[in-house]
Design a protein around this motif. Structure first.
Motif, PDB file in Angstrom:
ATOM      1  N   ALA A 198      89.071  78.009 137.562  1.00  0.00           N
ATOM      2  CA  ALA A 198      89.088  79.298 136.865  1.00  0.00           C
ATOM      3  C   ALA A 198      88.045  79.358 135.755  1.00  0.00           C
ATOM      4  O   ALA A 198      87.351  80.379 135.599  1.00  0.00           O
ATOM      5  CB  ALA A 198      90.478  79.561 136.292  1.00  0.00           C
ATOM      6  N   THR A 232      93.374  74.089 139.062  1.00  0.00           N
ATOM      7  CA  THR A 232      93.288  75.547 138.949  1.00  0.00           C
ATOM      8  C   THR A 232      92.492  75.952 137.715  1.00  0.00           C
ATOM      9  O   THR A 232      91.630  76.836 137.774  1.00  0.00           O
ATOM     10  CB  THR A 232      94.682  76.179 138.910  1.00  0.00           C
ATOM     11  OG1 THR A 232      95.370  75.887 140.120  1.00  0.00           O
ATOM     12  CG2 THR A 232      94.601  77.691 138.749  1.00  0.00           C
ATOM     13  N   PHE A 242      91.419  84.363 137.944  1.00  0.00           N
ATOM     14  CA  PHE A 242      91.314  83.422 139.066  1.00  0.00           C
ATOM     15  C   PHE A 242      92.451  82.413 138.927  1.00  0.00           C
ATOM     16  O   PHE A 242      92.271  81.315 138.398  1.00  0.00           O
ATOM     17  CB  PHE A 242      89.957  82.719 139.064  1.00  0.00           C
ATOM     18  CG  PHE A 242      89.622  82.048 140.376  1.00  0.00           C
ATOM     19  CD1 PHE A 242      88.964  82.740 141.377  1.00  0.00           C
ATOM     20  CD2 PHE A 242      89.977  80.734 140.614  1.00  0.00           C
ATOM     21  CE1 PHE A 242      88.660  82.128 142.595  1.00  0.00           C
ATOM     22  CE2 PHE A 242      89.687  80.112 141.819  1.00  0.00           C
ATOM     23  CZ  PHE A 242      89.021  80.819 142.815  1.00  0.00           C
ATOM     24  N   LEU A 257      92.755  82.551 133.829  1.00  0.00           N
ATOM     25  CA  LEU A 257      93.738  82.305 134.881  1.00  0.00           C
ATOM     26  C   LEU A 257      94.270  83.608 135.467  1.00  0.00           C
ATOM     27  O   LEU A 257      94.732  83.636 136.608  1.00  0.00           O
ATOM     28  CB  LEU A 257      94.875  81.454 134.334  1.00  0.00           C
ATOM     29  CG  LEU A 257      94.476  80.011 133.972  1.00  0.00           C
ATOM     30  CD1 LEU A 257      95.550  79.344 133.128  1.00  0.00           C
ATOM     31  CD2 LEU A 257      94.192  79.206 135.227  1.00  0.00           C
TER      32      LEU A 257
END
Length: 390
Positions: free
Chosen positions: A370, A366, A77, A74
């Protein structure tokens, strides 16, 4: 000839394919369903919450026990990178009042079309109706053209969790891996069953706003919905992990008032009035909150305490296939730091099939993106290292 195989064409798999292709590898994506990104498109029906804008440590804490494991992925990305990625694909984004980030068009299909166009430009092949059957000398697939066996240099598994089987996340991949490496699947971000009395029928479909949900150490000020089978909605999902693990659900119907303030207001009402009238006069409770009090607190002798901690008896979670996501999956202990399986050099994993969970609010997507980027980049480095060794 395929250098890199990606199994699963959801967000994690497509991101892995992108990184592999950008590294110059010939990439094939195999998807069991007739089309790609089905769960991604379903998420778009509610606006497509891509990520969330908040301090990084706050964002990371949403992943609970897996926060430290996911930190490097994380960090590489995260929320800023997700927004930049969407903009690079021609989709402007905005953050709402809670920090949740959405495409301005409030749907997933334009973003997915742009993403697939980019992948085609990178030479990525996508084969649909290719169902993975495991390893028998190579990666074996049932396809419309018959059984196919591939021998790529690297493989990225991005097979999803075990909810919404009709969209492709059926957990069937678990049969092809060592059971000792897989944590049992459990529902996450799911509704809960409640045995309503007939008087609650008028409230079905109504939102409950301005309350605080308590479950163990978890808290939520989010909205939820009264359904004919129980409770649903984002506010409930934020505490669903604690509820799933046995914590009772309690509602603070007046979270902006202290217990003493609630008691003082009640003392100013007539004790001869009905309970409903006292609550209306003292707090202007809306009909759905009044209905909840009448459902679960009619016989109370301590009304202020009840309004600050209304117990809602639950009859367990909705079935796992109806959950937004799942906990459990491939254990991180079975993977190295680059998400490669210890037992299968050259095979990596990403996305919801890994053993992590988070609430809705941008965290799920997310982390899928990631881990897809991370697995794709490490798989590319492994493939290039193997080529150099030869």
């Amino acid at each position: 000839m395929t250098d890199a195989l990606v199994i699963g064409a959801g967000p994690a798999g497509l991101m892995a394919a992108r990184e592999l292709a950008r590294a110059g590898l010939r990439v094939l994506v195999a998807e069991a369903k007739p089309s790609v990104g089905r769960k991604f498109l379903m998420a778009g029906k509610s606006g497509l919450n891509l990520t969330k804008v908040e301090p990084f440590e706050t964002f990371l804490a949403a992943y609970g026990p897996r926060a430290d494991t996911l930190r490097p992925m994380l960090s590489a990305f995260g929320p800023d990178a997700v927004q930049a990625w969407a903009r690079d694909l021609g989709q402007e984004v905005f953050a709402g009042s809670t920090g949740r980030v959405f495409p301005r068009v409030m749907k997933a299909s334009p973003l997915l079309r742009s993403f697939l166009s980019e992948l085609r430009g990178l030479g990525v092949e996508i084969r649909t109706r290719w169902r993975w059957r495991g390893w028998e000398g190579g990666a074996l697939f049932d396809t419309p053209e018959g059984v196919q066996c591939l021998h790529p240099t690297v493989t990225v598994l991005a097979c999803g969790g075990a909810s919404w089987a009709r969209l492709g996340s059926d957990g069937a991949w678990a049969a092809h891996l060592d059971p000792a490496t897989i944590a049992p699947f459990r529902p996450a971000n799911m509704g809960f069953l409640v045995a309503w009395s007939p008087h609650m029928t008028a409230q079905f479909g109504q939102p409950v706003k301005g309350v605080e949900l308590h479950a163990g150490t978890m808290r939520s000020r989010g909205e939820f919905i009264i359904s004919n089978q129980g409770l649903e909605g984002g506010g409930l999902y934020e505490v669903s992990a604690a509820l799933r693990d046995g914590a009772p659900l309690k509602l603070d119907l007046l979270p902006d008032l202290s217990l003493s303030q609630v008691a003082n207001r009640l003392r100013q009402t007539k004790s001869s009035d009905s309970l409903k009238n006292r609550l209306r006069k003292a707090f202007r409770l809306d009909p759905v909150k009044l209905a909840l009090v009448m459902e679960f607190g009619r016989s109370t002798t301590d009304l202020p305490a009840l309004l600050k901690s209304l117990p809602v008896p639950l009859n367990g979670p909705r079935p796992m296939d109806q959950a937004i996501s799942t906990a459990g999956g491939l254990r991180f202990e079975a993977l190295d730091a680059g998400l490669m399986l210890h037992a299968r050099p050259g095979v990596f994993a990403a996305g919801e099939m890994l053993d992590w969970e988070a609430t809705t609010g941008g965290y799920l997507l997310t982390a899928c993106l990631a881990t897809g980027v991370w697995a794709g980049q490490h798989a590319a480095a492994y493939a290039q290292g193997s080529a150099a060794a030869r």
